[in-house]
Design an enzyme around this catalytic site. Sequence first.
Site, PDB file in Angstrom:
ATOM      1  N   HIS A 173       0.834  -1.207   0.000  1.00  0.00           N
ATOM      2  CA  HIS A 173       0.000   0.000   0.000  1.00  0.00           C
ATOM      3  C   HIS A 173       0.868   1.256   0.000  1.00  0.00           C
ATOM      4  CE1 HIS A 173      -3.147  -2.584   2.219  1.00  0.00           C
ATOM      5  NE2 HIS A 173      -3.664  -2.305   1.044  1.00  0.00           N
ATOM      6  N   CYS A 274      -2.573   0.228  10.240  1.00  0.00           N
ATOM      7  CA  CYS A 274      -3.545  -0.718   9.665  1.00  0.00           C
ATOM      8  C   CYS A 274      -4.596  -1.231  10.640  1.00  0.00           C
ATOM      9  CB  CYS A 274      -2.829  -1.943   9.096  1.00  0.00           C
ATOM     10  SG  CYS A 274      -1.450  -1.521   8.083  1.00  0.00           S
TER      11      CYS A 274
HETATM   12  C1  CIR Z   1      -3.369  -7.898   3.454  1.00  0.00           C
HETATM   13  O1  CIR Z   1      -2.517  -8.321   2.679  1.00  0.00           O
HETATM   14  O2  CIR Z   1      -4.420  -7.426   3.040  1.00  0.00           O
HETATM   15  C2  CIR Z   1      -3.109  -7.990   4.929  1.00  0.00           C
HETATM   16  N1  CIR Z   1      -2.399  -9.166   5.227  1.00  0.00           N
HETATM   17  C3  CIR Z   1      -2.354  -6.791   5.417  1.00  0.00           C
HETATM   18  C4  CIR Z   1      -3.150  -5.528   5.313  1.00  0.00           C
HETATM   19  C5  CIR Z   1      -2.428  -4.387   5.876  1.00  0.00           C
HETATM   20  N2  CIR Z   1      -3.235  -3.213   5.827  1.00  0.00           N
HETATM   21  C6  CIR Z   1      -2.775  -2.023   5.597  1.00  0.00           C
HETATM   22  O3  CIR Z   1      -1.618  -1.851   5.271  1.00  0.00           O
HETATM   23  N3  CIR Z   1      -3.630  -1.015   5.623  1.00  0.00           N
END
Ligand code: CIR
Length: 281
Positions: A173, A274
Amino acid sequence: MNVLGDNFAIKTVIMRGIASTLAGDALRMNDVEPVDMKKAMEQHETYYKIFKNQLQLNVIVLDADDSLPDCVFVEDPAVVIGQIALVTTPGHPSRRKECDAILKTLQSFKDIDIKIMKHIDPAANLDGGDVLFTGDEIFVGLSKRTNEAGIKVLEVAFPDFSVISISIQGSLHLKSVCTLGGRRKILIGSDETSTDVKTQIEKKSSVKYEFLEVKDIPCSANSVYLEIDGKPTLIHPSTTKYPLTGQVYKDLQNIRKIECDLSELSKVDGCLTCSSLLLTV
Ligand code: CIR
């Protein structure tokens, strides 16, 4: 005009428990280190206590859902700025059902105007982790998870701010490599992806930002910046565990600083921002 401050002061935080399936089934970019679930829970509890006890915010913790291994990462299913919330369609299909509980929670706030991405454009995808609101403008990562249609919906949902698209390739991201470190200050990594992001921001933004470059760990530039009762506050990675990164945080002046280590969740690509959704209501 920068609108952080009184009108955008954070009052409520939405969090969600860690699914017992996270270690085995959460999405991850590389599968090197196993997640220690006990430690992940303890670190998550510390994160909760920062918001609840140290910052005295209203914290809502939703139950984990074991059928949704990534549900702890509540930042992705919604973007909330001021009184407007956009419930997203996350880019990865396995994450889309996470939106139901977030929507229900947001609906309990009568002052929030809720927009639902899939109703606006079924082809639009966006993860909240790609959205960096600086108080002046909104940067959005065009990434593996966020597409052009998602960015269009974001523009329509938040008409008071210019939305600036930043193409991001080597990271999950946009906020995996840069976050806000203060008013008009951007914390940014030092690898190739981060440098490319910095160049794009400098080229496309109408605001001049100071860039604070951090090194040495994944997610080292990912911190939670909030203003509470006019007090700027930064929840940032450990300065002792990561000395190169740490010095940058140590050098920051005139800001309340709180260290937090979410190293277990970072193994499945979760950074500090997150696991919380910040609301001004
Ligand atoms: C994913 O790959 O969607 C999750 N394992 C990690 C999401 C992390 N979220 C974020 O950076 N906002």
